[in-house]
Scaffold this active site. Structure first.
Site, PDB file in Angstrom:
ATOM      1  N   THR A  82       0.853  -1.175   0.000  1.00 60.34           N
ATOM      2  CA  THR A  82       0.000   0.000   0.000  1.00 60.34           C
ATOM      3  C   THR A  82       0.891   1.227   0.000  1.00 60.34           C
ATOM      4  O   THR A  82       2.103   1.130  -0.079  1.00 60.34           O
ATOM      5  CB  THR A  82      -0.894   0.035   1.267  1.00 60.34           C
ATOM      6  N   GLY A 142       2.108  -2.160   4.423  1.00 61.43           N
ATOM      7  CA  GLY A 142       2.791  -3.358   4.886  1.00 61.43           C
ATOM      8  C   GLY A 142       1.941  -4.570   5.158  1.00 61.43           C
ATOM      9  O   GLY A 142       2.360  -5.459   5.884  1.00 61.43           O
ATOM     10  N   GLY A 143       0.717  -4.624   4.629  1.00 61.05           N
ATOM     11  CA  GLY A 143      -0.096  -5.822   4.772  1.00 61.05           C
ATOM     12  C   GLY A 143      -0.347  -6.196   6.213  1.00 61.05           C
ATOM     13  O   GLY A 143      -0.706  -5.362   7.044  1.00 61.05           O
ATOM     14  N   ARG A 155       1.535  -6.677   8.568  1.00 57.97           N
ATOM     15  CA  ARG A 155       2.383  -6.011   9.560  1.00 57.97           C
ATOM     16  C   ARG A 155       1.832  -4.667  10.003  1.00 57.97           C
ATOM     17  O   ARG A 155       2.327  -4.058  10.947  1.00 57.97           O
ATOM     18  CB  ARG A 155       3.790  -5.790   8.978  1.00 57.97           C
ATOM     19  N   ARG A 160      11.204   2.933   2.677  1.00 62.98           N
ATOM     20  CA  ARG A 160      10.706   3.182   1.328  1.00 62.98           C
ATOM     21  C   ARG A 160      11.054   4.599   0.875  1.00 62.98           C
ATOM     22  O   ARG A 160      10.367   5.178   0.046  1.00 62.98           O
ATOM     23  CB  ARG A 160       9.202   2.952   1.250  1.00 62.98           C
TER      24      ARG A 160
END
Length: 552
Positions: A372, A452-453, A455, A545
Site C-alpha cells: 500500500t 505493509g499488509g 504487519r 521506502r
C-alpha cells in the site's frame, strides 16, 4: 504620442494585474472564516496566519508526491485538496503500490471548531456480482469515485487543478526510484505483456534514475479530469477493465463510496480515531488499549520483553478479528463492544507467553507481503487527513489496462464459509489498512498510518507505543528495529539489526528467529505531529521506502 503609449501601457498593466489577482483569489475558498490568509509578496503564495495555525505539512512515501502536496497547500488548497493531488501523483510515481485501479480509505479530521465531525471515506474495492470468487481476484476499483466524493464534500480547488500535477508527471516522466526499480525487478514475471513494455525496455526492469513516461495513464487521467468519474466507470476505460477481469459494466456503474464515522478508542491522553470494519481499525484500537493496560513502557529496558509482549498483543487481537470482523453491510460486527475498555482489558488479562505456542490462527487466509502507500497532510486551517491507498499486492493482479494496474484485493477474503470475511458479491474484504489520527480536545495531533499488509497493526502499535508510552521522538520510533511474529508458529521475524543478546534471549524463550526478511517486509510508516503550543509541525518518514516529510 509618447504620453498616449505610456497611458495605454499603464492601462494594460493594470488590467493584467487585475486578472492575475482574480485568478489568485479564485484558488482559495477558506473553510473557516476565522482563519485569515495573506499573499506572500515575494513568492506569490498564500500563507496561513501563524496566530491561527501551526503551518502546513505533508508526509508521503515519495519525495515527488510530497512536493505535489506541499505545492497545493502553498497555493491555498486545503488538506483534502492536497490529498487528492497526492493520491493521483502516487499512482504515477509508485504504480506498484497504489493507483486508479485500486482503492483506499481517507480519514478527515476538520480543524477545531469546524461544524463537521471527523469522517471516514471508504473507497476500497468491492466484489463484483459473480456468485463465486473470480480467479483474477480483481475487485471493482474505488479510488476515482472516492476522490470525487470527498472533493464534493471538502474540495476548494477544481479537480482539474488537483489532477494536473499527476498528469504532467505521467506525460513528462518521473525518475525511477530505487524502490520502484526493486519492485519491477522482483515482480516482472507478474506484469508480462506488450502493454507493460514501458516498464521493461529490452526485457529488463527500468534502472534507478531513468525516466518513466506513462502516456496512456496521462490520457486516462486527462479524460477523468475533463469528464469526471463517469469517464472511468463507463465507456472505453470501463470496457478495458471488464476485458481484463470478471467485473461487469453494471458492477462499475453501481460502485458506491461508503462515508461513515471513525471508530474511537483511547490511548493514554489521546482519542484514537481509526477506520471501522472491515478495515484494521478494530485491531489497532484493541492493540493500543492493551499496550497501555499491560504497561508496555515497563519493557523499555529489554528489547526481548518488548518484542514478546507486542507479539502477545498481536496474536490476541488477530484471533479476535478473525472471529468477529467482516463487512458490516453483510455481517453483524459488535464494533462498540470490541473496542470498549472493558473488553480490551479482558483480552489483556488473558495474555501470556503460553498463547504464543504456535496455535494456527490463519486457516483460510494467506500471509502475503501486501503493498500500500500511506500519507498524512495538515493544512493552514488545522485540518488533518490520514490516507492509505492500495492495489493489494505489488502491481496488484499484474493486469494492466489504459495505463494502470488492476488490484487483486479480493485475495483478502477468507477461504472459509464460517468466517465473517467469506466472499460474497458486492462485499468489501477485510483489510489491515488503518489510517489513524490521535486527537486531544478535538484537535488532531498525530496523523499516522502504514503500508505493509499484515504487519500494519502490529508495527503501528510498536511505533505509537514507543512514541507515546516510551516517549521516543516519532522519527526515532519509526527508525527503530521491528519484529513480527509468524502467526502460524512460534517464530519471530527480526529486521536483522537487533543485538545478538536480544536474539539469544528470544531463542532461550523457545522462539525460532528468522532474520532473512528485507526491511521492505516490515512496512513503511508515515506520520505528522502538530505542536499547537509551539506552532510547529514535525514528522517522521520511513527510510525503508525512502519516504519524505516536509512542513513550514
Amino acid at each position: 504620442m509618447g504620453n498616449l503609449k505610456d497611458s495605454t501601457r499603464v492601462v494594460i498593466l493594470l488590467l493584467a494585474a487585475a486578472v492575475l489577482l482574480s485568478i489568485k483569489s479564485s484558488l482559495y475558498t477558506p473553510s473557516e472564516p476565522e482563519t485569515s490568509e495573506h499573499l506572500d509578496e515575494e513568492s506569490g503564495e498564500f500563507e496561513a496566519d501563524r496566530r491561527n495555525s501551526a503551518g502546513i505539512g505533508v508526509a508521503t512515501d515519495n519525495p515527488d508526491a510530497t512536493g505535489v502536496g506541499m505545492d497545493v497547500l502553498r497555493k491555498g488548497g486545503n488538506a483534502v485538496d492536497a490529498a487528492i493531488a497526492v493520491s493521483y501523483s502516487l499512482g504515477v510515481t509508485e504504480p506498484s503500490a497504489s493507483g486508479i485501479g485500486g482503492g483506499g480509505i481517507m480519514l478527515v479530521h476538520p480543524p477545531e471548531g469546524h461544524s463537521d465531525e471527523p469522517s471516514v471515506y471508504d473507497y476500497r474495492e468491492t466484489a463484483p456480482s459473480e456468485e463465486s470468487m473470480p480467479d483474477s481476484k480483481i475487485g471493482v476499483p474505488g479510488l476515482v469515485k472516492g476522490m470525487d466524493v470527498v472533493h464534493s464534500d471538502y474540495g476548494t480547488l477544481s479537480m482539474e487543478k488537483l489532477m494536473d500535477p499527476a498528469i504532467s508527471q505521467a506525460e513528462d516522466g518521473v525518475s525511477v526510484s530505487e524502490n520502484l526499480h526493486g519492485r519491477l525487478s522482483d515482480a516482472g514475471y507478474r506484469v508480462e505483456g506488450e502493454d507493460t513494455s514501458l516498464f521493461f525496455p529490452n526485457g529488463m526492469a527500468l534502472p534507478e534514475g531513468t525516466r518513466l513516461k506513462q502516456e496512456s495513464l496521462a490520457d486516462t487521467m486527462s479524460d477523468i479530469s475533463e469528464h469526471g468519474p463517469d469517464a472511468f466507470y463507463e465507456g472505453k476505460i470501463a470496457a478495458g477493465i471488464a476485458k481484463k477481469s470478471d467485473i461487469s459494466k453494471e458492477d462499475l456503474e453501481d460502485y458506491e463510496v461508503v462515508k461513515t464515522e471513525p471508530i474511537q478508542g483511547s490511548f493514554k491522553d489521546y482519542d484514537v480515531l481509526a477506520p471501522p470494519p472491515p478495515a484494521g481499525g478494530v485491531m489497532l484500537v484493541q492493540s493500543l488499549q492493551m499496550a497501555e493496560h499491560l504497561k508496555l513502557e515497563q519493557t523499555a529496558a529489554s528489547q526481548a520483553d518488548f518484542i514478546e509482549r507486542t507479539s502477545e498483543i498481536n496474536d490476541k487481537t488477530y484471533s479476535n478479528r478473525y472471529e468477529h470482523v467482516g463487512d458490516p453491510d453483510f455481517v453483524d460486527v459488535p464494533t462498540d463492544k470490541l473496542i470498549s475498555k472493558d473488553y480490551t482489558e479482558e483480552l489483556a488479562s488473558d495474555v501470556s507467553t503460553d498463547s504464543l505456542d504456535g496455535e494456527k490462527l490463519t486457516s483460510g487466509e494467506k500471509d502475503k507481503d501486501g503493498n500500500t502507500t500511506h500519507f498524512v497532510i495538515v493544512d493552514q486551517n488545522g485540518m488533518m487527513v490520514s490516507v492509505t491507498n492500495t492495489i493489494s499486492d505489488y502491481f496488484g493482479s499484474g493486469e494492466y489496462t489504459n495505463g494502470f494496474f488492476l488490484n487483486n484485493q479480493l485475495d483478502n477474503f477468507t477461504d472459509s464459509d464460517k468466517s465473517p470475511n467469506e466472499y460474497e458479491p458486492g462485499k468489501r474484504p477485510y483489510s489491515y489498512i488503518s489510517p489513524t489520527i490521535l486527537s486531544k480536545d478535538d484537535k488532531p495531533v498525530i496523523g499516522i498510518g502504514m503500508a505493509g499488509g499484515r504487519r500494519i497493526t502490529p508495527v503501528l502499535t510498536q511505533v505509537l507505543s514507543r512514541h507515546v508510552l516510551l516517549e521516543q521522538p516519532i522519527d526515532e520510533a519509526i527508525d527503530e528495529n521491528r519484529a513480527h511474529k509468524n502467526l502460524d508458529k512460534k517464530e519471530i521475524y527480526l529486521e536483522g539489526r537487533f543485538p545478538k543478546k536480544t536474539v539469544e534471549e528470544l531463542e532461550d524463550r523457545g522462539y525460532s528467529i528468522d532474520e532473512t526478511q528485507t526491511s521492505m517486509y516490515f512496512g513503511s510508516v508515515q506520520s505528522l505531529i502538530v505542536n499547537y503550543e509551539k506552532s510547529e509541525i514535525y514528522g517522521g518518514s520511513d527510510h525503508r521506502r525512502y519516504g519524505d516529510w516536509r512542513s513550514r
